[in-house]
Scaffold this motif. Sequence first.
Motif, PDB file in Angstrom:
ATOM      1  N   GLN A 178       7.774  12.588  -4.140  1.00 22.79           N
ATOM      2  CA  GLN A 178       6.677  11.876  -3.484  1.00 22.79           C
ATOM      3  C   GLN A 178       6.237  10.700  -4.338  1.00 22.79           C
ATOM      4  O   GLN A 178       6.134  10.788  -5.558  1.00 22.79           O
ATOM      5  CB  GLN A 178       5.476  12.810  -3.281  1.00 22.79           C
ATOM      6  CG  GLN A 178       4.319  12.125  -2.566  1.00 22.79           C
ATOM      7  CD  GLN A 178       3.008  12.900  -2.651  1.00 22.79           C
ATOM      8  OE1 GLN A 178       2.937  13.943  -3.298  1.00 22.79           O
ATOM      9  NE2 GLN A 178       1.971  12.377  -2.024  1.00 22.79           N
ATOM     10  N   CYS A 179       5.974   9.604  -3.673  1.00 22.91           N
ATOM     11  CA  CYS A 179       5.348   8.460  -4.335  1.00 22.91           C
ATOM     12  C   CYS A 179       4.382   7.880  -3.310  1.00 22.91           C
ATOM     13  O   CYS A 179       4.801   7.283  -2.320  1.00 22.91           O
ATOM     14  CB  CYS A 179       6.413   7.446  -4.742  1.00 22.91           C
ATOM     15  SG  CYS A 179       5.718   6.008  -5.552  1.00 22.91           S
ATOM     16  N   GLY A 180       3.103   8.121  -3.506  1.00 24.69           N
ATOM     17  CA  GLY A 180       2.124   7.658  -2.533  1.00 24.69           C
ATOM     18  C   GLY A 180       2.349   8.325  -1.190  1.00 24.69           C
ATOM     19  O   GLY A 180       2.485   9.553  -1.109  1.00 24.69           O
ATOM     20  N   LEU A 237      -8.682   0.639   2.930  1.00 26.05           N
ATOM     21  CA  LEU A 237      -7.500   1.449   3.190  1.00 26.05           C
ATOM     22  C   LEU A 237      -6.937   2.099   1.923  1.00 26.05           C
ATOM     23  O   LEU A 237      -6.607   3.283   1.918  1.00 26.05           O
ATOM     24  CB  LEU A 237      -6.435   0.572   3.869  1.00 26.05           C
ATOM     25  CG  LEU A 237      -5.201   1.279   4.391  1.00 26.05           C
ATOM     26  CD1 LEU A 237      -5.553   2.398   5.351  1.00 26.05           C
ATOM     27  CD2 LEU A 237      -4.269   0.298   5.088  1.00 26.05           C
ATOM     28  N   LEU A 238      -6.844   1.325   0.842  1.00 29.07           N
ATOM     29  CA  LEU A 238      -6.246   1.884  -0.376  1.00 29.07           C
ATOM     30  C   LEU A 238      -7.114   2.993  -0.965  1.00 29.07           C
ATOM     31  O   LEU A 238      -6.595   4.007  -1.435  1.00 29.07           O
ATOM     32  CB  LEU A 238      -5.987   0.784  -1.410  1.00 29.07           C
ATOM     33  CG  LEU A 238      -4.896  -0.224  -1.022  1.00 29.07           C
ATOM     34  CD1 LEU A 238      -4.738  -1.293  -2.097  1.00 29.07           C
ATOM     35  CD2 LEU A 238      -3.560   0.475  -0.771  1.00 29.07           C
ATOM     36  N   ALA A 239      -8.429   2.808  -0.918  1.00 27.32           N
ATOM     37  CA  ALA A 239      -9.329   3.851  -1.433  1.00 27.32           C
ATOM     38  C   ALA A 239      -9.192   5.124  -0.603  1.00 27.32           C
ATOM     39  O   ALA A 239      -9.124   6.233  -1.138  1.00 27.32           O
ATOM     40  CB  ALA A 239     -10.765   3.352  -1.427  1.00 27.32           C
ATOM     41  N   LYS A 240      -9.117   4.948   0.706  1.00 30.23           N
ATOM     42  CA  LYS A 240      -9.023   6.119   1.587  1.00 30.23           C
ATOM     43  C   LYS A 240      -7.672   6.826   1.474  1.00 30.23           C
ATOM     44  O   LYS A 240      -7.533   7.988   1.869  1.00 30.23           O
ATOM     45  CB  LYS A 240      -9.245   5.695   3.040  1.00 30.23           C
ATOM     46  CG  LYS A 240     -10.702   5.413   3.344  1.00 30.23           C
ATOM     47  CD  LYS A 240     -10.877   5.103   4.809  1.00 30.23           C
ATOM     48  CE  LYS A 240     -12.287   4.631   5.087  1.00 30.23           C
ATOM     49  NZ  LYS A 240     -12.348   3.842   6.336  1.00 30.23           N
ATOM     50  N   LEU A 241      -6.703   6.090   0.965  1.00 28.21           N
ATOM     51  CA  LEU A 241      -5.365   6.659   0.835  1.00 28.21           C
ATOM     52  C   LEU A 241      -5.299   7.698  -0.293  1.00 28.21           C
ATOM     53  O   LEU A 241      -4.503   8.641  -0.221  1.00 28.21           O
ATOM     54  CB  LEU A 241      -4.395   5.507   0.512  1.00 28.21           C
ATOM     55  CG  LEU A 241      -3.002   5.524   1.116  1.00 28.21           C
ATOM     56  CD1 LEU A 241      -3.050   5.814   2.601  1.00 28.21           C
ATOM     57  CD2 LEU A 241      -2.324   4.179   0.857  1.00 28.21           C
ATOM     58  N   GLN A 242      -6.123   7.526  -1.312  1.00 27.77           N
ATOM     59  CA  GLN A 242      -5.975   8.356  -2.518  1.00 27.77           C
ATOM     60  C   GLN A 242      -6.134   9.856  -2.227  1.00 27.77           C
ATOM     61  O   GLN A 242      -5.268  10.633  -2.618  1.00 27.77           O
ATOM     62  CB  GLN A 242      -6.928   7.903  -3.643  1.00 27.77           C
ATOM     63  CG  GLN A 242      -6.850   6.401  -3.978  1.00 27.77           C
ATOM     64  CD  GLN A 242      -5.433   5.851  -4.161  1.00 27.77           C
ATOM     65  OE1 GLN A 242      -4.588   6.485  -4.789  1.00 27.77           O
ATOM     66  NE2 GLN A 242      -5.155   4.680  -3.592  1.00 27.77           N
ATOM     67  N   ILE A 253      -3.078  11.116  -0.387  1.00 32.84           N
ATOM     68  CA  ILE A 253      -1.891  11.258  -1.238  1.00 32.84           C
ATOM     69  C   ILE A 253      -1.973  12.567  -2.032  1.00 32.84           C
ATOM     70  O   ILE A 253      -0.991  13.302  -2.142  1.00 32.84           O
ATOM     71  CB  ILE A 253      -1.763  10.035  -2.182  1.00 32.84           C
ATOM     72  CG1 ILE A 253      -1.420   8.782  -1.370  1.00 32.84           C
ATOM     73  CG2 ILE A 253      -0.726  10.281  -3.268  1.00 32.84           C
ATOM     74  CD1 ILE A 253      -1.551   7.477  -2.140  1.00 32.84           C
ATOM     75  N   ALA A 254      -3.169  12.861  -2.544  1.00 31.21           N
ATOM     76  CA  ALA A 254      -3.357  14.081  -3.338  1.00 31.21           C
ATOM     77  C   ALA A 254      -3.167  15.315  -2.458  1.00 31.21           C
ATOM     78  O   ALA A 254      -2.491  16.282  -2.843  1.00 31.21           O
ATOM     79  CB  ALA A 254      -4.737  14.080  -3.980  1.00 31.21           C
ATOM     80  N   TRP A 255      -3.754  15.268  -1.275  1.00 32.59           N
ATOM     81  CA  TRP A 255      -3.634  16.405  -0.360  1.00 32.59           C
ATOM     82  C   TRP A 255      -2.182  16.618   0.053  1.00 32.59           C
ATOM     83  O   TRP A 255      -1.690  17.751   0.115  1.00 32.59           O
ATOM     84  CB  TRP A 255      -4.520  16.162   0.878  1.00 32.59           C
ATOM     85  CG  TRP A 255      -4.466  17.288   1.848  1.00 32.59           C
ATOM     86  CD1 TRP A 255      -5.188  18.445   1.818  1.00 32.59           C
ATOM     87  CD2 TRP A 255      -3.609  17.377   3.008  1.00 32.59           C
ATOM     88  NE1 TRP A 255      -4.840  19.252   2.870  1.00 32.59           N
ATOM     89  CE2 TRP A 255      -3.885  18.621   3.616  1.00 32.59           C
ATOM     90  CE3 TRP A 255      -2.662  16.533   3.579  1.00 32.59           C
ATOM     91  CZ2 TRP A 255      -3.232  19.032   4.780  1.00 32.59           C
ATOM     92  CZ3 TRP A 255      -2.005  16.947   4.731  1.00 32.59           C
ATOM     93  CH2 TRP A 255      -2.301  18.183   5.314  1.00 32.59           C
ATOM     94  N   GLY A 282       0.751  -1.251   0.000  1.00 31.80           N
ATOM     95  CA  GLY A 282       0.000   0.000   0.000  1.00 31.80           C
ATOM     96  C   GLY A 282       0.774   1.289   0.000  1.00 31.80           C
ATOM     97  O   GLY A 282       0.205   2.351  -0.235  1.00 31.80           O
ATOM     98  N   ARG A 283       2.069   1.234   0.261  1.00 34.57           N
ATOM     99  CA  ARG A 283       2.825   2.466   0.460  1.00 34.57           C
ATOM    100  C   ARG A 283       2.709   3.441  -0.715  1.00 34.57           C
ATOM    101  O   ARG A 283       2.645   4.645  -0.535  1.00 34.57           O
ATOM    102  CB  ARG A 283       4.303   2.097   0.718  1.00 34.57           C
ATOM    103  CG  ARG A 283       5.256   3.253   0.912  1.00 34.57           C
ATOM    104  CD  ARG A 283       4.872   4.178   2.044  1.00 34.57           C
ATOM    105  NE  ARG A 283       4.615   3.514   3.313  1.00 34.57           N
ATOM    106  CZ  ARG A 283       4.224   4.165   4.415  1.00 34.57           C
ATOM    107  NH1 ARG A 283       4.087   5.492   4.412  1.00 34.57           N
ATOM    108  NH2 ARG A 283       3.970   3.492   5.525  1.00 34.57           N
ATOM    109  N   THR A 284       2.680   2.912  -1.939  1.00 33.36           N
ATOM    110  CA  THR A 284       2.682   3.786  -3.121  1.00 33.36           C
ATOM    111  C   THR A 284       1.274   4.169  -3.566  1.00 33.36           C
ATOM    112  O   THR A 284       1.103   4.883  -4.555  1.00 33.36           O
ATOM    113  CB  THR A 284       3.389   3.102  -4.308  1.00 33.36           C
ATOM    114  OG1 THR A 284       2.624   1.928  -4.660  1.00 33.36           O
ATOM    115  CG2 THR A 284       4.803   2.685  -3.950  1.00 33.36           C
TER     116      THR A 284
END
Length: 452
Positions: free
Chosen positions: A376-378, A347-352, A355-357, A265-267
């Motif tokens: 930055q990467c993820g 988790l991955l959906a909530k990460l997007q 990451i943008a912010w 999930g890191r990226t």
Amino acid sequence: MSGYSTAQLRDWDKRHVWHPFTQMQEWERDDQIVIEKGEGCWLIDTDGNRYLDGVASMWTNVHGHCRSELNEALKTQVDRLEHSTLLGLASEQSIILAARLAEITPTGLDRVFYSDNGSTAMEVAVKMAYQYQVHRGRPERSRFITFRHAYHGDTLGAVSVGGIDIYHATFKPLMFETVQAPAPYCYRCELGCEDRSSCGMKCLEALESIMQEQAGFAAGLVIEPLIQGAGGMIVQPAGFLKGVRALCDRYDLLMIADEVATGFGRTGKMFACQHEDVVPDIMAVSKGIAAGYLPIAATITTSMVYQAFLGEYSELKTFFHGHTFTGNPLACAVALKSLELFESDQLLAKLQPKIAWLAERLDGFRTLSHVGDIRQCGLAVGIELVEDKDSRRAYPWELKTGVRVCLEARKHGIFSRPLGNTVVIFPPLVISDGELEFLLDGLQRSIRAVTG
Ligand SMILES: *Cc1c(COP(=O)(O)O)cnc(C)c1O
């Protein structure tokens, strides 16, 4: 809760613990923080001070510290079985985890070889790749193509395929020979390119000439996909990884992807390779696999590689490698629960949006007079501090500018650890918006305080 005072623990620590990657003479001079508890994204010391875990406890933590579901999974498993060996026996948790890993990794990677940490996962990968060439009748293919600034761990095989001089140079006499390609380090391009949008990735051309020369002697290529972590969070230009895969195909080299830092999930995707639809021949994972709870790693490969090892016992095609705690059920149980949480927490959906912010917010760092490059990467970030922005002149490493920024950050309730003069942001993936703001705010102030 040990009943020992902070002073006593500090004293014993200085007298008896040898810390990794640490000049112990300096360590012994200063008062060190002794961590006792964890709670979500926070670490709490023996005096009750709280620190936001800005580097996810050496890049491992995913769902926060002491997450109740993971704690329960561990407690349940320990009452059933703490360990049994995979040498001569199968074991329940390791089987289920292997099946899950085959499901979530890029299609074709379906055979899991367990070990204990990122370095061992890479040792396994390197030995597996070479032995594969031996079984194909190509024993002369013993070299590995690697990248400058690469980091694959600290055991000798992993060091051999690494490319960070300050860590690795001392051990040169103990290492096997590799062929090093230029890193896709756009801020300091060694091929002299100024603009990554127009250079056409000369680093791929350089890699291809190396391959042309070496293909007959090389077993494979080793790469950290998308981002060279320990080398300074060096983010590759889009398309680089895919280009590397195409070249490995053209020159018949095994592609070994070290997803030890990028995996889980890191990226922003489960695995970095999935951003460019790349299927490596061998993939190493560790750090985030058990969400930061227990040491476990996996080297995952294709049936093509696996089948080359099949034969009668007398043919000596067996992969003679293994570690005592291979497939440990406690670690596997936690890893399985962690994968469940990825789904149930989305988790991955909530990460997007996070990451943008983060990308937007990092823009605010560009105005600081000593921030040279922001990568930055993820949810992985490197902020490279420089003495002079125009010439990109680096701070002399002896000044420990990165370290001083991180020490300053402690005053703001943040624990961070730099990579040379690159400040790192690598928090647990569950970090909240408020906590992320707290982290960025504290780091920004600290950079300003130290670099002026
Ligand atoms: C940390 C790391 C390793 C080594 O893992 P250990 O568990 O510390 O041995 C290998 N490769 C990469 C990309 C890493 O970030």
